[in-house]
Design an enzyme around this catalytic site. Structure first.
Site, short mmCIF file in Angstrom:
data_model
loop_
_atom_site.label_atom_id
_atom_site.label_comp_id
_atom_site.label_asym_id
_atom_site.label_seq_id
_atom_site.Cartn_x
_atom_site.Cartn_y
_atom_site.Cartn_z
N TYR A 1 0.86 -1.83 0.64
CA TYR A 1 0.15 0.03 0.50
C TYR A 1 1.10 1.19 0.04
CZ TYR A 1 -4.87 -2.09 0.84
OH TYR A 1 -5.70 -2.91 0.63
N LYS B 1 3.61 -15.39 2.94
CA LYS B 1 3.87 -16.09 1.51
C LYS B 1 5.51 -16.82 1.84
CE LYS B 1 2.44 -18.60 -1.87
NZ LYS B 1 1.24 -19.38 -2.07
N ASP C 1 -1.90 -18.80 1.55
CA ASP C 1 -3.16 -19.20 0.31
C ASP C 1 -4.24 -20.23 1.10
OD1 ASP C 1 -0.67 -20.87 0.89
OD2 ASP C 1 -1.11 -21.34 -1.48
N ASP D 1 -5.83 -6.80 4.73
CA ASP D 1 -7.46 -6.26 3.76
C ASP D 1 -8.25 -7.51 2.73
OD1 ASP D 1 -8.75 -4.27 2.51
OD2 ASP D 1 -7.75 -4.91 0.55
N ASP E 1 -11.87 -9.33 5.09
CA ASP E 1 -12.95 -9.58 4.03
C ASP E 1 -13.80 -10.66 4.50
OD1 ASP E 1 -13.33 -6.49 3.46
OD2 ASP E 1 -13.80 -7.02 1.40
#
Ligand code: IPM
Ligand code: MG
Length: 364
Positions: free
Chosen positions: A146, A195, A227, A251, A255
């Site tokens: 970001y 990751k 993942d 982020d 959700d």
């Protein structure tokens, strides 16, 4: 005590839901005898309309001079709103990112909890949710993709876009410490999501977080690839307590975590810096499709106001009463449209606020 609270109603349903959050703050002030001074601040599309920019220096200053900030939501419909014809750095979302950075809000707490009464709204099968789940996502909020360098330019005749994922060990350590402190107050289990099988930045997250873990021997610490985590959240969300992760992964996963609670309209969030100061906002967006209709679910904002009372003002008793009021209103069968199910009573934003205030007073 006297406290300053900045209110950022924002765009879309923001003003409607912040109005209900403010009523909860007003009642907390009345019950406790504390005095709150409110300062309204423009952020996002409404700030673009008024000042031509999504965030002004004055707005940042007002927030800095306050003890805490309660925010609604910002942004509009990208397909139709003129705000999205502006260059990216002048759009509503840029204001949100800028205020996070300006206030150094590096730790974003997003709880995801399944109320027993809302099991029917959870899209997961009964055998998966069993006894429900109660997890806390701790998302790093001021670093990573970001805020890394980005550009789009022609390289050797081909348009090339670059975003940079960068973290320093200090940025990782400070949010890891927050997450472990939170784990100590919960079920003492922390999972770092990364990751590390591909990314250097993730390998640094593992190294630094493992070092921080040594200072918290009571906390069970493990790691999970992002993942796999996306899969485990819908396979067995009950296995998690605190999830710590970098900005972009957080982020996306937050959700996903919110969806399995039944409605994004239920979830609060807190964004904190090194001090007690914080910005509190519902996890959901500005929902321009239902803005102005008075039907938005105010619960996430009310729970955000409760977090504000608890984390920034140490008003635990008032926060407990607000949270208990939300549990009772659901147990009593009242629902806004987004969480409506058979046999329940449908209410609008204002009515939901009324019902919660009444119960908060009784629970105190
Ligand atoms: C969130 C939102 C923001 C983010 C957007 C609006 C920039 O999705 O708070 O999760 O990506 O952080
Ligand atoms: Mg998001």
């Amino acid at each position: 005590m006297e406290y300053g609270i900045a209110l950022i109603p924002g765009d879309g349903i923001g003003p409607e839901i912040v109005a209900q959050g403010k009523r909860v703050l007003d009642l907390a002030a009345e019950l406790s005898g504390n005095v709150f001074h409110y300062h309204e601040v423009l952020l996002g599309g409404c700030s673009i309309d008024a000042f031509g920019v999504p965030l002004t220096e004055e707005a940042v200053q007002t927030c800095k001079e306050s003890n805490a900030v309660l925010m609604g939501s910002i942004g509009g419909d990208a397909a139709t709103s003129p705000w999205y014809r502006l260059p990216p750095e002048k759009r509503p979302e840029a204001g949100l990112l800028a205020i996070r950075k300006a206030l150094n809000l590096f730790a974003n707490l997003r709880p995801a909890y399944l109320y027993p009464e809302l099991k029917g709204a959870c899209p997961l099968k009964e055998e998966i949710i069993k006894d429900g789940f109660d997890l806390m996502m701790v998302r790093e909020l001021t670093g990573g993709l970001y805020f890394g360098d980005r550009y789009t330019k022609e390289v050797d005749g081909t348009v090339t876009a670059v975003d940079t994922l960068k973290y320093t060990e200090d940025e990782i350590r400070r949010v890891a410490v927050k997450a472990f402190d939170i784990a100590m107050k919960r079920n003492k289990h922390l999972t770092l999501v990364d990751k590390a099988n591909v990314l250097d930045s993730s390998r640094l997250w593992r190294k630094v977080t493992s070092q921080v873990a040594e200072a918290y021997p009571e906390v069970a610490f493990d790691t999970m690839l992002v993942d796999n985590c996306a899969m485990q959240l819908i396979r067995n969300p009950g296995q998690f307590d605190v999830l710590l992760t970098e900005n972009m992964f957080g982020d996306i996963l937050s959700d996903e975590a919110s969806m399995i609670t039944g409605s994004i309209g239920m979830l609060s969030s807190a964004s904190l810096n090194e001090t007690k100061f914080g910005l509190y906002e519902p996890s959901g967006g500005s929902a321009p499709d239902i803005a102005g209709k008075g039907i938005a679910n105010p619960i996430a904002t009310i729970l955000s106001a409760a977090m504000l009372l608890r984390y920034s003002l140490d008003m635990d008793r008032e926060a407990d009463a607000a949270e208990e009021a939300v549990r009772r209103v659901l147990a009593d069968g009242f629902r806004t449209g987004d969480i409506m199910s058979d046999g329940c009573t449908r209410v609008n934003t204002q009515e939901m606020g009324d019902l919660i205030l009444e119960r908060m007073r009784n629970a105190y």
